[in-house]
Enzyme design. Structure first.
Site, PDB file in Angstrom:
ATOM      1  CB  CYS A 164      -0.948  -0.012   1.199  1.00 60.63           C
ATOM      2  SG  CYS A 164      -2.196  -1.295   1.059  1.00 60.63           S
TER       3      CYS A 164
ATOM      4  CE  LYS B 119       1.585  -4.774   8.303  1.00 58.36           C
ATOM      5  NZ  LYS B 119       0.704  -3.716   8.748  1.00 58.36           N
TER       6      LYS B 119
END
Ligand SMILES: NC(=O)c1ccc[n+]([C@@H]2O[C@H](COP(=O)([O-])OP(=O)(O)OC[C@H]3O[C@@H](n4cnc5c(N)ncnc54)[C@H](O)[C@@H]3O)[C@@H](O)[C@H]2O)c1
Length: 468
Positions: A291, A352
């Site tokens: 994103c 992440k």
């Protein structure tokens, strides 16, 4: 204001009066989580995807993404028959009151969001929708301002192409309902959102959406109603702001290194100011993921299209590019300027923790740079290794565990802050690595502890421990 007026809906989400029939088109990270969570609140959800393998797997109870907490909800709703999967759009949207578009919006060649998937499906919907019904078509994908209008036009174009006898006037509305879930905590975010944004210009569509979301905002978090353009921009503004916050801290970290300050202290010092807040102040090796990179780029592009030079965004992108590659020169310098024949252990591949998503993962940039410099890499990630293998194959060796990755390595590099990397067995690390050397892109360890343990330890925005 050009375009549609904002519809102002006084309620805080209305009441969830009836179970709805929902279709979700696109069954990736957003579509699968949304579909499953809508089913969890009792709705009947049909998920549509063009990927036959994915649909087969999901229909047979095999989940296709790693997302904490999702599997249990997915299995329960599949078993209860509230969640179904198909590749057939007409079958998927049959009797649907709401159709969500959770389709990819990747960057096009010029950096703007590519709307071909969203508008392609919108056109296909126009060919299938019946004039006598009413359905709300929802843009859940992250899309540039003005997309709701384009979706409307594409639906109508599809209907014309299919030569409908009746007009689709009044048979559908298009709503913008951007998604704010974070991968890694997506189920929690979806079930208990900080807010729900609904961009709608008709009362009828806003009411349907309010009813759908009522069970998700019982604790009083707001449903914020606005016009479609503001809703579309809200999503880009949120992601660009967060990317800017991280990038700002990455620059502060660079400055800390040059001035001899400690970024952890600075972070705590500013984060306790509630105007700033503690979150998103952790420096690292650049933001990645599916994103932030594309959304910052797309907002910059949208701004340029209306002749607005959004200078902060240009700086954010440039700084982030530099930050991703920043750890490698430090490694190279430590090894005397030549990495030929060196071997590295790499902990963390996902962009992440708590996800298997590797899109724009900083680890991949590090791998590229190390391999290009003549080094070899053995990597370990708890969830992302099969996705990396699909993308880069045997460019790296994949280890069975975090300690196995250390064998024969000249140094350990940490690229993702998975919790199992936070408190490792340092005895095992030092007895397996060739040198007690760690390059930590996520600031996982305490500097004093590393000093006592005798590691050469390089992190971000903090002093080098046991410098040579
Ligand atoms: N991933 C996130 O954390 C996140 C969060 C908020 C918003 N978003 C936005 O949501 C949208 C979707 O993101 P994602 O991460 O879920 O993408 P994804 O790539 O994981 O999933 C997209 C899915 O759409 C399917 N698809 C493509 N074309 C199709 C078609 N014509 N018909 C049916 N299915 C089709 C693909 O096969 C894939 O399964 C993007 O606009 C993204 O920016 C993503």
């Amino acid at each position: 204001m050009e375009g549609r007026e904002a519809f102002s809906f006084a309620g805080q989400g209305g009441t969830n009066t009836a179970i709805m029939k929902i279709a979700v088109v696109g069954t990736g990270y957003v579509g699968l989580v949304s579909g499953t969570c809508f089913a969890e609140t009792g709705n009947r959800v049909s998920c549509v995807d063009i990927d036959q393998t994915k649909v087969d797997k999901l229909s047979n109870g095999a989940i296709t993404i790693y997302e904490p907490g999702l599997e249990k909800l997915f299995q329960r709703n599949l078993k209860e028959g509230r969640l179904t999967f198909t590749t057939n759009l007409a079958e998927g949207i049959k009797d649907a009151q709401i159709i969500f578009l959770a389709l990819p919006t990747p960057p096009g060649e010029d950096g703007s969001a590519d709307l071909k998937y969203v508008l392609g499906v919108a056109k296909d919907l126009g060919k299938i929708l019946q004039p006598e019904g009413y359905v709300v078509i929802v843009d859940k994908s992250t899309v540039p301002v003005g997309t709701a209008d384009k979706v409307r036009a594409a639906v109508i174009a599809g209907a014309l192409e299919a030569s409908h006898t009746g007009s689709l006037d009044g048979a559908f509305d298009v709503v913008s309902n951007p998604e704010f879930l974070r991968e890694g905590v997506a189920v929690d975010d979806f079930m208990k959102p900080d807010r729900v944004v609904i961009g709608s210009s008709t009362e009828k569509a806003a009411k349907v959406m309010g009813e759908l979301y009522a069970p998700f905002v019982r604790q009083g978090n707001p449903i914020i109603y606005m016009d479609e353009k503001s809703a579309e921009l809200t999503k880009y503004a949120a992601n660009s702001f967060l990317a800017t916050k991280i990038t700002f801290m990455n620059e502060i970290a660079r400055l800390c290194e040059l001035l001899g300050a400690d970024v952890d202290m600075v972070r705590k010092g500013i984060g306790s100011d509630e105007r700033i807040g503690r979150r998103f102040l952790f420096p690292g090796i650049g933001y990645g993921g599916s994103c932030f990179p594309k959304d910052v780029q797309a907002l910059a592009k949208s701004s340029a299209e209306v002749n607005y030079d959004f200078r902060i965004l240009e700086a954010v992108m440039a700084v982030n590019e530099a930050q991703k590659a920043y750890i490698v020169p430090k490694i190279t310098a430590y090894f005397g300027g030549d990495l030929t024949g060196k071997h590295f252990a790499l902990w963390g591949l996902a962009f992440k923790p708590n996800t298997d998503d590797i899109r724009e993962a900083p680890a991949l940039y590090i791998i590229d740079a190390l391999v290009a410099a003549g080094a070899t890499v053995t990597a370990f990630d708890p969830e992302a290794m099969s996705n990396v293998k699909k993308e880069i194959g045997d460019k790296v060796v994949y280890a069975a565990g975090q300690y196995e990755a250390l064998e024969n390595a000249d140094a350990l590099i940490i690229a993702t802050e998975w919790s199992e990397f936070r408190t490792p067995e340092f005895d095992k690390i030092s007895s397996t690595l060739k040198n007690k050397t760690i390059f930590d892109g996520r600031n996982l360890f305490d500097l004093n502890q590393m000093k006592q343990l005798g590691y050469y330890y390089v992190s971000v925005g903090r002093a080098v421990v046991n410098p040579q």
